[in-house]
Write a protein that holds these residues in place. Structure first.
Motif, PDB file in Angstrom:
ATOM      1  N   ALA A 128     -19.159  42.551  -9.380  1.00  0.00           N
ATOM      2  CA  ALA A 128     -20.559  42.936  -9.200  1.00  0.00           C
ATOM      3  C   ALA A 128     -21.449  41.723  -8.983  1.00  0.00           C
ATOM      4  O   ALA A 128     -22.459  41.804  -8.270  1.00  0.00           O
ATOM      5  N   ASN A 129     -21.088  40.599  -9.564  1.00  0.00           N
ATOM      6  CA  ASN A 129     -21.879  39.375  -9.429  1.00  0.00           C
ATOM      7  C   ASN A 129     -21.368  38.450  -8.319  1.00  0.00           C
ATOM      8  O   ASN A 129     -21.859  37.331  -8.182  1.00  0.00           O
ATOM      9  N   SER A 130     -20.391  38.929  -7.534  1.00  0.00           N
ATOM     10  CA  SER A 130     -19.912  38.116  -6.417  1.00  0.00           C
ATOM     11  C   SER A 130     -21.021  37.966  -5.382  1.00  0.00           C
ATOM     12  O   SER A 130     -22.006  38.710  -5.388  1.00  0.00           O
ATOM     13  N   ARG A 131     -20.877  37.003  -4.469  1.00  0.00           N
ATOM     14  CA  ARG A 131     -21.968  36.634  -3.581  1.00  0.00           C
ATOM     15  C   ARG A 131     -21.809  37.211  -2.177  1.00  0.00           C
ATOM     16  O   ARG A 131     -20.703  37.410  -1.688  1.00  0.00           O
ATOM     17  N   ASP A 132     -22.971  37.448  -1.559  1.00  0.00           N
ATOM     18  CA  ASP A 132     -22.956  37.909  -0.178  1.00  0.00           C
ATOM     19  C   ASP A 132     -23.017  36.707   0.772  1.00  0.00           C
ATOM     20  O   ASP A 132     -22.878  35.560   0.337  1.00  0.00           O
ATOM     21  N   ALA A 133     -23.238  36.956   2.059  1.00  0.00           N
ATOM     22  CA  ALA A 133     -23.234  35.875   3.046  1.00  0.00           C
ATOM     23  C   ALA A 133     -24.357  34.867   2.809  1.00  0.00           C
ATOM     24  O   ALA A 133     -24.245  33.696   3.192  1.00  0.00           O
ATOM     25  N   ALA A 134     -25.451  35.304   2.165  1.00  0.00           N
ATOM     26  CA  ALA A 134     -26.579  34.411   1.902  1.00  0.00           C
ATOM     27  C   ALA A 134     -26.481  33.725   0.545  1.00  0.00           C
ATOM     28  O   ALA A 134     -27.351  32.949   0.175  1.00  0.00           O
ATOM     29  N   GLY A 135     -25.419  34.026  -0.212  1.00  0.00           N
ATOM     30  CA  GLY A 135     -25.248  33.406  -1.520  1.00  0.00           C
ATOM     31  C   GLY A 135     -25.880  34.177  -2.654  1.00  0.00           C
ATOM     32  O   GLY A 135     -25.891  33.705  -3.796  1.00  0.00           O
ATOM     33  N   ASN A 136     -26.419  35.377  -2.374  1.00  0.00           N
ATOM     34  CA  ASN A 136     -27.001  36.207  -3.433  1.00  0.00           C
ATOM     35  C   ASN A 136     -25.943  37.145  -3.999  1.00  0.00           C
ATOM     36  O   ASN A 136     -24.893  37.356  -3.396  1.00  0.00           O
ATOM     37  N   ALA A 137     -26.234  37.732  -5.177  1.00  0.00           N
ATOM     38  CA  ALA A 137     -25.297  38.679  -5.782  1.00  0.00           C
ATOM     39  C   ALA A 137     -25.088  39.856  -4.844  1.00  0.00           C
ATOM     40  O   ALA A 137     -26.044  40.420  -4.309  1.00  0.00           O
ATOM     41  N   LEU A 138     -23.830  40.218  -4.627  1.00  0.00           N
ATOM     42  CA  LEU A 138     -23.501  41.253  -3.654  1.00  0.00           C
ATOM     43  C   LEU A 138     -24.156  42.586  -3.995  1.00  0.00           C
ATOM     44  O   LEU A 138     -24.631  43.304  -3.114  1.00  0.00           O
ATOM     45  N   PHE A 139     -24.201  42.913  -5.284  1.00  0.00           N
ATOM     46  CA  PHE A 139     -24.791  44.179  -5.710  1.00  0.00           C
ATOM     47  C   PHE A 139     -26.113  43.960  -6.455  1.00  0.00           C
ATOM     48  O   PHE A 139     -26.544  44.825  -7.224  1.00  0.00           O
ATOM     49  N   GLY A 140     -26.760  42.818  -6.209  1.00  0.00           N
ATOM     50  CA  GLY A 140     -28.008  42.500  -6.903  1.00  0.00           C
ATOM     51  C   GLY A 140     -29.252  42.790  -6.103  1.00  0.00           C
ATOM     52  O   GLY A 140     -30.344  42.352  -6.476  1.00  0.00           O
ATOM     53  N   GLY A 141     -29.111  43.516  -4.990  1.00  0.00           N
ATOM     54  CA  GLY A 141     -30.281  43.787  -4.164  1.00  0.00           C
ATOM     55  C   GLY A 141     -30.755  42.527  -3.484  1.00  0.00           C
ATOM     56  O   GLY A 141     -29.988  41.828  -2.835  1.00  0.00           O
ATOM     57  N   GLN A 142     -32.015  42.203  -3.650  1.00  0.00           N
ATOM     58  CA  GLN A 142     -32.596  41.006  -3.036  1.00  0.00           C
ATOM     59  C   GLN A 142     -32.748  39.865  -4.047  1.00  0.00           C
ATOM     60  O   GLN A 142     -33.434  38.885  -3.774  1.00  0.00           O
ATOM     61  N   SER A 143     -32.104  40.014  -5.183  1.00  0.00           N
ATOM     62  CA  SER A 143     -32.207  38.985  -6.222  1.00  0.00           C
ATOM     63  C   SER A 143     -31.370  37.765  -5.838  1.00  0.00           C
ATOM     64  O   SER A 143     -30.286  37.885  -5.268  1.00  0.00           O
TER      65      SER A 143
END
Length: 306
Positions: A128-143
């Protein structure tokens, strides 16, 4: 009887201007052929130049939409991969919980199952705390930080934003680039809201504690895990639909780009056959004009009087 005279200076000036105009026209046609465009400045065709600017502006905006579509696709593909792993975890958790619900299971074995469930829960939190392409939390919305925080007691709390944010795809179309933690992990069991992380903590604690309530906790936990798997499957369907939507808008954008390219060619492009014909005509007239000028310039009144 009036005497009509021709000004030699005017004759030379007029002839020079006519020949220069023909040469300029020929050079312009040759330039059109070399660059493949008939409009080099707005004065050549104000209406056509205006339309070309509109088409070029649309092409520039389309490139922004292409970049947004690529970013959304990357984030959604990461989300889809994470959901696949999450589904595998939940299936394994159901297997373990089904074993623990067996009345012949010993307390020690249930405790071992509780330890494994706890380990899988930690893996899910990391997922759940893994990162998306921009380095944000994958399931953290825009956080920019983690999606979930864990307190000293091991309870998980969602700390991301309420939405994942939309990306424009052009023509007023948008796509949500990911899913938030609550959209994936939250569900209801018999009308009672809960989430997967809380349900797993309850199971792990009950199995490790043992006692008469452990078997009942396993039976109750199966219902929660079934609902949790349904929530994950629904999330996978949502992500798949968004990826399909991006593919559709990309196809439409490609088709519109081809139509714009064709229109740009029609509006500002050089008609090779017509331009070559005009160039040949202009060169013929230019050569004839030069020959006529040379012959006329060599004549004099004295030659006519002979």
């Amino acid at each position: 009887m009036p005497i009509v005279s021709t000004s030699t200076s005017a004759f030379y000036d007029r002839s020079t201007m006519d020949i220069a105009d023909l040469r300029k026209r020929a050079e312009g046609l040759q330039a059109d052929l070399s660059r493949g465009q008939r409009i080099s400045r707005s004065s050549d065709d104000p209406v056509g130049a205006s339309r070309l600017r509109q088409l070029q502006r649309a092409d520039s905006l389309s490139q922004i939409d292409v970049a947004n579509a690529a970013k959304a696709t990357a984030d959604l593909q990461l989300t889809d991969g994470a959901l696949g792993s999450l589904a595998d975890y939940v299936i394994r958790l159901r297997e373990l919980t089904t074993q623990a619900a067996n009345g012949t299971m010993t307390a020690a074995t249930r405790s071992g199952i509780g330890t494994e469930i706890e380990a899988i829960r930690n893996n899910i939190i990391q997922l759940a705390n893994s990162r998306d392409a921009a380095g944000n939390a994958l399931f953290g919305g825009q956080s920019a930080g983690d999606a979930y925080s864990i307190d000293a007691a091991g309870n998980a709390t969602y700390i991301g934003t309420a939405t994942a944010g939309d990306l424009p795809l052009g023509d007023g179309q948008n796509v949500t680039r990911a899913l938030t933690g609550p959209e994936v992990f939250n569900f209801s069991v018999n009308g009672n809201p809960t989430n997967l992380l809380d349900a797993l903590k309850t199971l792990a604690d009950a199995f490790k504690a043992g006692g008469a309530g452990a078997q009942q906790a396993a039976q109750d936990g199966l219902a929660a895990l079934n609902q949790g798997l349904d929530a994950v499957t629904t999330a996978q369907t949502v992500v798949g639909s968004r990826l399909s939507w991006i593919d559709l808008t990309t196809e439409r954008r490609t088709n519109l780009g081809e139509l714009r390219a064709n229109e740009e060619s029609d509006v500002g492009g050089t008609d090779i056959a017509a331009t070559v014909a005009k160039l040949q005509e202009t060169m013929t007239v230019l050569e004839a004009s030069q020959a006529s000028f040379t012959k006329l310039a060599s004549l004099s009144l004295f030659q006519l009087l002979r």
